[in-house]
Design a protein around this motif. Structure first.
Motif, PDB file in Angstrom:
ATOM      1  N   PHE A   1       0.838  -1.198   0.000  1.00  0.00           N
ATOM      2  CA  PHE A   1       0.000   0.000   0.000  1.00  0.00           C
ATOM      3  C   PHE A   1       0.873   1.249   0.000  1.00  0.00           C
ATOM      4  O   PHE A   1       1.955   1.278   0.599  1.00  0.00           O
ATOM      5  CB  PHE A   1      -0.915   0.001   1.229  1.00  0.00           C
ATOM      6  N   ASP A   2       0.351   2.303  -0.631  1.00  0.00           N
ATOM      7  CA  ASP A   2       1.054   3.589  -0.635  1.00  0.00           C
ATOM      8  C   ASP A   2       0.742   4.407   0.612  1.00  0.00           C
ATOM      9  O   ASP A   2       1.552   5.230   1.039  1.00  0.00           O
ATOM     10  CB  ASP A   2       0.642   4.404  -1.870  1.00  0.00           C
ATOM     11  N   ALA A   3      -0.456   4.196   1.177  1.00  0.00           N
ATOM     12  CA  ALA A   3      -0.887   4.984   2.336  1.00  0.00           C
ATOM     13  C   ALA A   3      -1.870   4.175   3.165  1.00  0.00           C
ATOM     14  O   ALA A   3      -2.561   3.289   2.652  1.00  0.00           O
ATOM     15  CB  ALA A   3      -1.539   6.289   1.880  1.00  0.00           C
ATOM     16  N   VAL A   4      -1.921   4.502   4.443  1.00  0.00           N
ATOM     17  CA  VAL A   4      -2.871   3.884   5.373  1.00  0.00           C
ATOM     18  C   VAL A   4      -3.420   4.978   6.278  1.00  0.00           C
ATOM     19  O   VAL A   4      -2.666   5.822   6.781  1.00  0.00           O
ATOM     20  CB  VAL A   4      -2.204   2.775   6.218  1.00  0.00           C
ATOM     21  N   GLN A   5      -4.726   4.968   6.497  1.00  0.00           N
ATOM     22  CA  GLN A   5      -5.397   5.981   7.306  1.00  0.00           C
ATOM     23  C   GLN A   5      -5.943   5.353   8.588  1.00  0.00           C
ATOM     24  O   GLN A   5      -6.513   4.258   8.560  1.00  0.00           O
ATOM     25  CB  GLN A   5      -6.539   6.600   6.501  1.00  0.00           C
ATOM     26  N   MET A   6      -5.801   6.077   9.710  1.00  0.00           N
ATOM     27  CA  MET A   6      -6.243   5.537  10.998  1.00  0.00           C
ATOM     28  C   MET A   6      -6.364   6.651  12.017  1.00  0.00           C
ATOM     29  O   MET A   6      -5.808   7.738  11.846  1.00  0.00           O
ATOM     30  CB  MET A   6      -5.248   4.488  11.493  1.00  0.00           C
ATOM     31  N   PRO A   7      -7.100   6.408  13.120  1.00  0.00           N
ATOM     32  CA  PRO A   7      -7.226   7.420  14.175  1.00  0.00           C
ATOM     33  C   PRO A   7      -5.911   7.563  14.944  1.00  0.00           C
ATOM     34  O   PRO A   7      -5.319   6.561  15.359  1.00  0.00           O
ATOM     35  CB  PRO A   7      -8.317   6.854  15.100  1.00  0.00           C
ATOM     36  N   LEU A   8      -5.470   8.790  15.106  1.00  0.00           N
ATOM     37  CA  LEU A   8      -4.281   9.081  15.907  1.00  0.00           C
ATOM     38  C   LEU A   8      -4.581  10.326  16.728  1.00  0.00           C
ATOM     39  O   LEU A   8      -4.754  11.404  16.176  1.00  0.00           O
ATOM     40  CB  LEU A   8      -3.060   9.294  15.009  1.00  0.00           C
ATOM     41  N   ASN A   9      -4.661  10.145  18.031  1.00  0.00           N
ATOM     42  CA  ASN A   9      -5.024  11.262  18.903  1.00  0.00           C
ATOM     43  C   ASN A   9      -4.597  10.995  20.338  1.00  0.00           C
ATOM     44  O   ASN A   9      -4.037   9.929  20.647  1.00  0.00           O
ATOM     45  CB  ASN A   9      -6.534  11.532  18.817  1.00  0.00           C
ATOM     46  N   VAL A  10      -4.869  11.955  21.211  1.00  0.00           N
ATOM     47  CA  VAL A  10      -4.415  11.877  22.597  1.00  0.00           C
ATOM     48  C   VAL A  10      -5.086  10.759  23.386  1.00  0.00           C
ATOM     49  O   VAL A  10      -4.563  10.325  24.411  1.00  0.00           O
ATOM     50  CB  VAL A  10      -4.650  13.219  23.327  1.00  0.00           C
ATOM     51  N   MET A  11      -6.246  10.278  22.939  1.00  0.00           N
ATOM     52  CA  MET A  11      -6.908   9.174  23.624  1.00  0.00           C
ATOM     53  C   MET A  11      -6.425   7.827  23.105  1.00  0.00           C
ATOM     54  O   MET A  11      -6.247   6.870  23.871  1.00  0.00           O
ATOM     55  CB  MET A  11      -8.430   9.277  23.446  1.00  0.00           C
ATOM     56  N   ASP A  12      -6.203   7.739  21.795  1.00  0.00           N
ATOM     57  CA  ASP A  12      -5.752   6.483  21.186  1.00  0.00           C
ATOM     58  C   ASP A  12      -4.481   5.962  21.836  1.00  0.00           C
ATOM     59  O   ASP A  12      -4.294   4.742  21.957  1.00  0.00           O
ATOM     60  CB  ASP A  12      -5.513   6.689  19.687  1.00  0.00           C
TER      61      ASP A  12
ATOM     62  N   LYS B   1      -9.371  11.698  12.835  1.00  0.00           N
ATOM     63  CA  LYS B   1     -10.060  11.832  14.113  1.00  0.00           C
ATOM     64  C   LYS B   1      -9.149  12.403  15.208  1.00  0.00           C
ATOM     65  O   LYS B   1      -9.074  11.869  16.307  1.00  0.00           O
ATOM     66  CB  LYS B   1     -10.637  10.480  14.550  1.00  0.00           C
ATOM     67  N   PRO B   2      -8.451  13.517  14.913  1.00  0.00           N
ATOM     68  CA  PRO B   2      -7.605  14.114  15.955  1.00  0.00           C
ATOM     69  C   PRO B   2      -8.410  14.551  17.176  1.00  0.00           C
ATOM     70  O   PRO B   2      -7.864  14.643  18.277  1.00  0.00           O
ATOM     71  CB  PRO B   2      -6.969  15.312  15.241  1.00  0.00           C
ATOM     72  N   MET B   3      -9.715  14.796  16.961  1.00  0.00           N
ATOM     73  CA  MET B   3     -10.605  15.144  18.075  1.00  0.00           C
ATOM     74  C   MET B   3     -11.712  14.102  18.253  1.00  0.00           C
ATOM     75  O   MET B   3     -12.687  14.331  18.963  1.00  0.00           O
ATOM     76  CB  MET B   3     -11.222  16.525  17.852  1.00  0.00           C
ATOM     77  N   GLY B   4     -11.546  12.959  17.573  1.00  0.00           N
ATOM     78  CA  GLY B   4     -12.514  11.885  17.716  1.00  0.00           C
ATOM     79  C   GLY B   4     -13.922  12.274  17.318  1.00  0.00           C
ATOM     80  O   GLY B   4     -14.889  11.875  17.973  1.00  0.00           O
ATOM     81  N   GLY B   5     -14.056  13.040  16.234  1.00  0.00           N
ATOM     82  CA  GLY B   5     -15.377  13.522  15.857  1.00  0.00           C
ATOM     83  C   GLY B   5     -15.929  14.501  16.867  1.00  0.00           C
ATOM     84  O   GLY B   5     -17.144  14.563  17.103  1.00  0.00           O
ATOM     85  N   ASN B   6     -15.013  15.254  17.493  1.00  0.00           N
ATOM     86  CA  ASN B   6     -15.311  16.239  18.546  1.00  0.00           C
ATOM     87  C   ASN B   6     -15.689  15.611  19.879  1.00  0.00           C
ATOM     88  O   ASN B   6     -15.881  16.317  20.874  1.00  0.00           O
ATOM     89  CB  ASN B   6     -16.408  17.219  18.119  1.00  0.00           C
ATOM     90  N   VAL B   7     -15.771  14.275  19.931  1.00  0.00           N
ATOM     91  CA  VAL B   7     -16.106  13.605  21.195  1.00  0.00           C
ATOM     92  C   VAL B   7     -15.001  13.804  22.225  1.00  0.00           C
ATOM     93  O   VAL B   7     -15.264  13.958  23.415  1.00  0.00           O
ATOM     94  CB  VAL B   7     -16.363  12.106  20.956  1.00  0.00           C
ATOM     95  N   ILE B   8     -13.753  13.814  21.775  1.00  0.00           N
ATOM     96  CA  ILE B   8     -12.637  13.991  22.700  1.00  0.00           C
ATOM     97  C   ILE B   8     -12.725  15.329  23.422  1.00  0.00           C
ATOM     98  O   ILE B   8     -12.391  15.434  24.607  1.00  0.00           O
ATOM     99  CB  ILE B   8     -11.293  13.859  21.952  1.00  0.00           C
ATOM    100  N   LEU B   9     -13.215  16.354  22.727  1.00  0.00           N
ATOM    101  CA  LEU B   9     -13.342  17.668  23.356  1.00  0.00           C
ATOM    102  C   LEU B   9     -14.359  17.644  24.495  1.00  0.00           C
ATOM    103  O   LEU B   9     -14.268  18.448  25.433  1.00  0.00           O
ATOM    104  CB  LEU B   9     -13.741  18.720  22.321  1.00  0.00           C
TER     105      LEU B   9
END
Length: 343
Positions: free
Chosen positions: A199-210, A235-243
Motif C-alpha cells: 500500500f502507498d498509504a494507510v489511514q487511521m485514528p491518531l489522537n491523545v486518547m488512542d 479523528k484528531p478530536m474523535g469527531g469532537n467527542v474527545i473535546l
C-alpha cells in the motif's frame, strides 16, 4: 518506537520551507507546511480537509467556499468517500474543484465495495461526481470487519478493481482506512505482503486518547514508518467527542497528532472558523517536546480508559458499512471487528 524515535521520524517527513518555496514560488508565501507521503515522492499539506464535514452545510455554496478557502491558503489534501452524505460530499467537492482548483488539490476518496464489480461501480460514480478522470489516492474504506483482509485480496475482490484502476490512470496511489482495530490493520498489511502488494498509504485514528487504549499509535504506526508507507492521521478530536472530555483543547489535539510521524492530519472543517483554526495551527506548528507530550497524555489518561471518548472503537456509531451493509456489495455481509486490546 519511543518518543524520541517518533520525533526523529516526524522531522524526517518535513519539507524544508526553502525547498518548498523554490519549487512553488507562486504559493509559498500563503502555504502551510508540506510533508512527504511515504515513498510516493508526493508532498502534501500537513493538515487536510475532512470530506464528511464539507457535505453537511445547508447550502452547497458554503461547502464550495470552505473547500476553496482551504485550497487558496495552501491546504492541498482533500479527503472524501463514496458514501459521505449520500454522495453530496463528493458532488460538492467536485464543483469546488472546477475553475482551475483541481490542479491545486491532492484528491483522495474511498470506496466501500468488497467485490470487484461493486468497487468498479463506486469508483466510476466517484469520478463522475468529482468531474475528473482520476483521483490522486484511492482507498478501501472501513477495513473494520474481521474478514476484510481475506475477501479484499480474494479472486474477484476489491483489490483487483483498485489495482486495475491504478493501471488505467484512474488512481495514482492506493491505500486503506479503518477506525476500529489495530489488529485488523496489521492483518490487512500482512495480507498485502502475502499477495506481493504494498500500500502507498494507510489511514487511521491518531489522537491523545488512542495512545492509551487499543492504540493504533503503538501497534500500527511503527510498522508504517518502518516500511515507508504514508500515514494519514484522522479523528484528531474523535469527531469532537474527545473535546467533550474537557481535558484538552482543539489546538492541543491538532498539535499532538501533528507531532507524530504522519504525512497529514485530516480534520473536520465545517466552517470558515474551523479552516482558519487548522491553518493557524499548521503554520505555527513546532513538534511537541517529550515533556509536552507527556503532559498531554497525563491529562487524558484517566478519561481514555475503556475507550470512553473513542466511540469509533467501542461502538458502531461511526460504522457506516454496519448500518448500510449493501454498500459492501451482494454477498458481503459484515463480520464483527476484533475485540479491543488495552494499551
Amino acid at each position: 518506537m519511543n518518543r524520541r524515535e517518533f520525533l526523529d521520524a516526524t522531522l524526517a517527513l518535513l519539507i524544508a520551507p526553502s525547498a518548498f518555496a523554490a519549487a512553488n514560488p507562486s504559493t509559498a508565501a500563503q502555504s502551510v507546511p508540506r510533508r512527504k507521503l511515504g515513498r510516493t515522492g508526493e508532498q502534501i499539506s500537513c493538515v487536510g480537509v475532512g470530506g464528511f464535514h464539507i457535505g453537511t452545510q445547508k447550502e452547497e455554496a458554503e461547502s464550495i467556499a470552505i473547500i476553496r478557502r482551504a485550497l487558496d491558503n495552501g491546504i492541498n489534501f482533500l479527503d472524501n468517500c463514496w458514501d459521505y452524505n449520500g454522495g453530496q460530499s463528493e458532488i460538492r467537492m467536485g464543483k469546488a474543484l472546477q475553475d482551475g482548483y483541481r490542479s491545486k488539490a491532492f484528491l483522495m476518496t474511498k470506496i466501500d465495495g468488497r467485490d470487484k464489480k461493486t468497487a468498479e461501480a463506486q469508483i466510476s460514480e466517484s469520478l463522475k461526481r468529482f468531474q475528473t478522470d482520476h483521483v490522486d489516492l484511492l482507498q478501501l474504506h472501513e477495513v473494520i470487519h474481521t474478514n476484510d483482509p481475506e475477501r479484499s485480496f480474494a479472486p474477484g475482490g476489491v483489490m483487483e478493481a483498485m489495482i486495475e484502476a491504478k493501471k488505467a490512470g484512474k488512481a495514482r496511489f492506493l491505500g486503506f482506512t479503518g477506525h476500529k482495530s489495530p489488529a485488523i490493520h496489521l492483518k490487512m498489511l500482512e495480507a498485502a505482503k502475502k499477495h506481493g502488494f504494498r500500500f502507498d498509504a494507510v489511514q487511521m485514528p491518531l489522537n491523545v486518547m488512542d495512545a492509551h487504549y487499543d492504540s493504533f499509535e503503538k501497534r500500527v504506526l511503527p510498522v508504517l514508518v518502518r516500511e515507508g508507507i504514508g500515514v494519514l492521521g484522522m479523528k484528531p478530536m474523535g469527531g469532537n467527542v474527545i473535546l467533550e472530555s474537557k481535558t484538552v483543547t482543539a489546538p492541543e489535539c491538532l498539535r499532538y497528532a501533528l507531532s507524530l510521524p504522519v504525512s497529514v492530519v485530516i480534520t473536520g472543517m465545517d466552517s470558515m472558523e474551523r479552516v482558519d483554526q487548522a491553518l493557524k495551527v499548521a503554520r505555527e506548528f513546532k513538534p511537541l517536546s517529550e515533556k509536552e507530550v507527556s503532559a498531554l497524555l497525563a491529562k487524558t489518561e484517566k478519561a481514555a480508559k475503556e475507550g470512553t471518548f473513542e466511540k469509533y472503537k467501542v461502538s458502531d456509531r461511526f460504522d457506516g458499512t454496519v448500518h448500510n451493509p449493501e454498500w459492501l456489495g451482494p454477498g458481503n455481509a459484515p463480520q464483527p471487528p476484533a475485540p479491543p486490546q488495552k494499551g
